[in-house]
Design a protein around this motif. Structure first.
Motif, PDB file in Angstrom:
ATOM      1  N   ALA A  74       0.846  -1.191   0.000  1.00 58.91           N
ATOM      2  CA  ALA A  74       0.000   0.000   0.000  1.00 58.91           C
ATOM      3  C   ALA A  74       0.881   1.240   0.000  1.00 58.91           C
ATOM      4  N   PHE A  75       0.342   2.362   0.478  1.00 54.45           N
ATOM      5  CA  PHE A  75       1.038   3.654   0.411  1.00 54.45           C
ATOM      6  C   PHE A  75       2.420   3.587   1.040  1.00 54.45           C
ATOM      7  N   ASN A 126      -6.473  -3.797   0.242  1.00 49.75           N
ATOM      8  CA  ASN A 126      -7.670  -4.331   0.878  1.00 49.75           C
ATOM      9  C   ASN A 126      -8.063  -5.686   0.282  1.00 49.75           C
ATOM     10  N   ALA A 127      -7.842  -5.825  -1.014  1.00 54.69           N
ATOM     11  CA  ALA A 127      -8.146  -7.098  -1.664  1.00 54.69           C
ATOM     12  C   ALA A 127      -7.268  -8.219  -1.120  1.00 54.69           C
ATOM     13  N   ALA A 128      -6.035  -7.898  -0.753  1.00 52.71           N
ATOM     14  CA  ALA A 128      -5.148  -8.913  -0.183  1.00 52.71           C
ATOM     15  C   ALA A 128      -5.702  -9.419   1.152  1.00 52.71           C
ATOM     16  N   ALA A 136      -9.424  -9.338  10.562  1.00 51.93           N
ATOM     17  CA  ALA A 136      -9.287  -7.889  10.514  1.00 51.93           C
ATOM     18  C   ALA A 136      -7.874  -7.485  10.117  1.00 51.93           C
ATOM     19  N   GLY A 137      -7.784  -6.523   9.196  1.00 53.04           N
ATOM     20  CA  GLY A 137      -6.514  -5.918   8.811  1.00 53.04           C
ATOM     21  C   GLY A 137      -6.597  -4.413   8.956  1.00 53.04           C
ATOM     22  N   ALA A 138      -5.520  -3.739   8.561  1.00 54.46           N
ATOM     23  CA  ALA A 138      -5.445  -2.302   8.808  1.00 54.46           C
ATOM     24  C   ALA A 138      -6.443  -1.511   7.972  1.00 54.46           C
ATOM     25  N   GLY A 139      -6.596  -1.876   6.714  1.00 52.92           N
ATOM     26  CA  GLY A 139      -7.397  -1.061   5.804  1.00 52.92           C
ATOM     27  C   GLY A 139      -6.546   0.003   5.137  1.00 52.92           C
ATOM     28  N   SER A 140      -6.873   0.322   3.900  1.00 55.86           N
ATOM     29  CA  SER A 140      -6.043   1.233   3.122  1.00 55.86           C
ATOM     30  C   SER A 140      -6.893   1.942   2.077  1.00 55.86           C
ATOM     31  N   SER A 141      -6.399   3.087   1.608  1.00 48.37           N
ATOM     32  CA  SER A 141      -7.028   3.749   0.464  1.00 48.37           C
ATOM     33  C   SER A 141      -6.709   3.023  -0.842  1.00 48.37           C
ATOM     34  N   SER A 194     -10.112   3.382   7.044  1.00 49.46           N
ATOM     35  CA  SER A 194     -10.230   3.701   5.614  1.00 49.46           C
ATOM     36  C   SER A 194     -11.468   3.144   4.922  1.00 49.46           C
ATOM     37  N   VAL A 195     -11.762   1.865   5.128  1.00 43.90           N
ATOM     38  CA  VAL A 195     -12.873   1.250   4.380  1.00 43.90           C
ATOM     39  C   VAL A 195     -13.705   0.364   5.301  1.00 43.90           C
TER      40      VAL A 195
END
Length: 252
Positions: free
Chosen positions: A75-76, A146-148, A136-141, A171-172
């Motif tokens: 991610a970012f 997120n698909a991972a 649960a994961g962190a979440g991202s823009s 994020s989502v």
């Protein structure tokens, strides 16, 4: 020839438990490879930062450094922050070589750790029956990151033959509580939550809080310090060290 130094580069957190966990994980890697010079470092919110880690290694005479980003998704932070801090370090130090490996990602071995953490949580909460899971994961823009997490949730659920929903701490949607309530709306009552985080911190704590509020029977701890993760770090390092070796031109 001295082997390249290794910097295990984590995101960082204001929560001191995060840095303590990353440092302990780095120490485990060092125990597995006592011949290597290994430093933990953080992109933000914790010490030492990347600049300080590089400065220390250069002062000791290391001219080659392999950076292993301790990130579970691309991610970012992986695509922007890591290349940025490496470029800045190379600009400050003439003649050094720094090679970043791919992120840890979500290796199959990490599912074994998820299972261990889940068993610990079930035992602690005296849970004997499950009919659903949340991962649960962190979440991202970044939708690919997120698909991972979503793919990992599907794989984990298929392994346990239980319906599993991916949740995100930022994020989502859905958040962990929403995912638990979605299972409950389907008639599930024995719902446990696994966490795809390396270390404790604000986001894992939020996942735990929301999941229990929504009726989860157990919430596992983050992955933490484990031999499996240490071995993946060393595998990434090995590839990075090879990439630092200059290719010899073909003779005519």
């Amino acid at each position: 020839m001295t082997a390249p130094a290794l910097i295990a580069l984590a995101h960082g957190s204001r929560d001191p438990r995060s840095a303590q966990t990353i440092t302990a994980l780095t120490e485990l890697v060092a125990c597995m490879r006592p011949d290597l010079r290994i430093e933990p470092a953080f992109l933000d919110l914790a010490e030492p930062d990347f600049d300080a880690a590089v400065n220390r290694l250069v002062a000791e005479g290391h001219q080659e450094i392999v950076v292993v980003p301790l990130l579970l998704t691309e991610a970012f932070h992986a695509n922007i922050d890591v290349p940025s801090v490496i470029a800045a370090a190379l600009a400050r130090h003439n003649g050094i070589l720094i090679e970043a490996t791919k992120v840890l990602g979500i290796e199959n071995a990490f599912f074994h750790i998820l299972d261990k953490r889940l068993r610990d949580a079930l035992s602690l909460n005296k849970v004997r029956e499950l009919d659903a899971l949340v991962l649960a994961g962190a979440g991202s823009s970044d939708p690919l990151a997120n698909a991972a997490i979503s793919r990992a949730a599907r794989a984990w659920g298929a392994h346990h033959k239980l319906p599993t929903i991916a949740a995100f701490a930022s994020s989502v949607p859905p958040a962990a509580g929403e995912a638990v309530r979605a299972h409950r709306a389907d008639g599930r009552r024995h719902i446990a939550v696994g966490q795809l985080f390396l270390a404790p911190g604000v986001l894992p704590d939020r996942v735990t809080e929301l999941a229990y509020e929504a009726g989860a029977v157990a919430v596992a701890e983050p992955l933490g310090v484990d031999d499996e993760i240490a071995r993946v770090i060393l595998a990434r390092y090995a590839v990075g060290a090879v990439d630092l070796v200059p290719l010899e031109p073909l003779s005519a």
